[in-house]
Design an enzyme around this catalytic site. Structure first.
Site: not given
Length: 217
Positions: A10-12
């Site tokens: 996941f990107d944050l």
């Protein structure tokens, strides 16, 4: 790509946690110092996604480093007062963890600020691996960050999905050979992400639990 996956990357920012207003205000604080009145909210939205240095160098190569220092100081000072978690994220990540998924964050931010966001939103307990900008030589959309996360998780691209709110996330996943998903709550708009042909678009993060590659028989 077919078959089950056991790994989710996941990107944050803009994906798991809502840092949109923090990022916008950090850019405006910095740019209005150097260029009073020149930049509006709409002007800085396209800057969201790439590494800070890349953005500031495109504006002023000579002063990019000092601009980045000002941005980061403001960003860190205001972080905990502005950042929140998106609806459905905590529940979805918790369930993936309970299902035995390998989980990682792949971000273009520096690791210290990534850790701030994870701890603030209590997501830190779920992520065994974080790959931030200071861990790689090439940022997304290069495949290096995704491949490094997979290496640390002892996972292969064929069993992974990369989820993000920007084209850099989708392209990095595609370049690394993973499934990809965009999130409909991206500030840049769902239609923008669809142009990069992700395998999925999630309207809520809990949608990841119902895609065929995650569903268990």
């Amino acid at each position: 790509m077919t078959g089950k996956i056991n790994t989710a990357l996941f990107d944050l920012d803009g994906t798991l946690i809502n840092t949109n207003e923090l990022i916008i205000s950090s850019y405006l604080h910095t740019l209005n110092h150097y260029y009073p009145g020149k930049y509006s909210r709409e002007d800085v939205i396209p800057f969201m996604g790439p590494p800070l240095l890349e953005t500031f160098e495109s504006i002023d190569k000579l002063r990019a480093q000092e601009m980045m220092t000002m941005y980061r100081a403001y960003n860190i000072e205001n972080h905990d007062n502005i950042v929140t978690i998106f609806d459905g994220v905590y529940e979805a990540i918790k369930e993936l963890k309970e299902k035995g998924f390998k989980l990682a964050i792949v971000s273009t931010k520096l690791s210290d600020v990534v850790e701030m966001g994870l701890k603030l939103t209590k997501l830190d307990e779920f992520f065994e691996v974080v790959v931030a900008l200071d861990h790689v030589t090439k940022a997304k959309p290069d495949p290096e960050p995704v491949l490094l996360a997979l290496e640390k998780l002892k996972a292969s691209p064929a069993e992974a999905i990369m989820v993000g709110d920007n084209k850099h996330d989708i392209l990095s996943g595609k370049n690394a050979g993973t499934l990809t998903a965009g999130v409909a709550w991206t500030l840049k708009g769902k239609a923008f992400l669809q142009e990069y042909n992700p395998d999925y678009i999630f309207d809520n993060m809990k949608d990841i639990l119902s895609i065929p590659e995650v569903q268990t028989s």
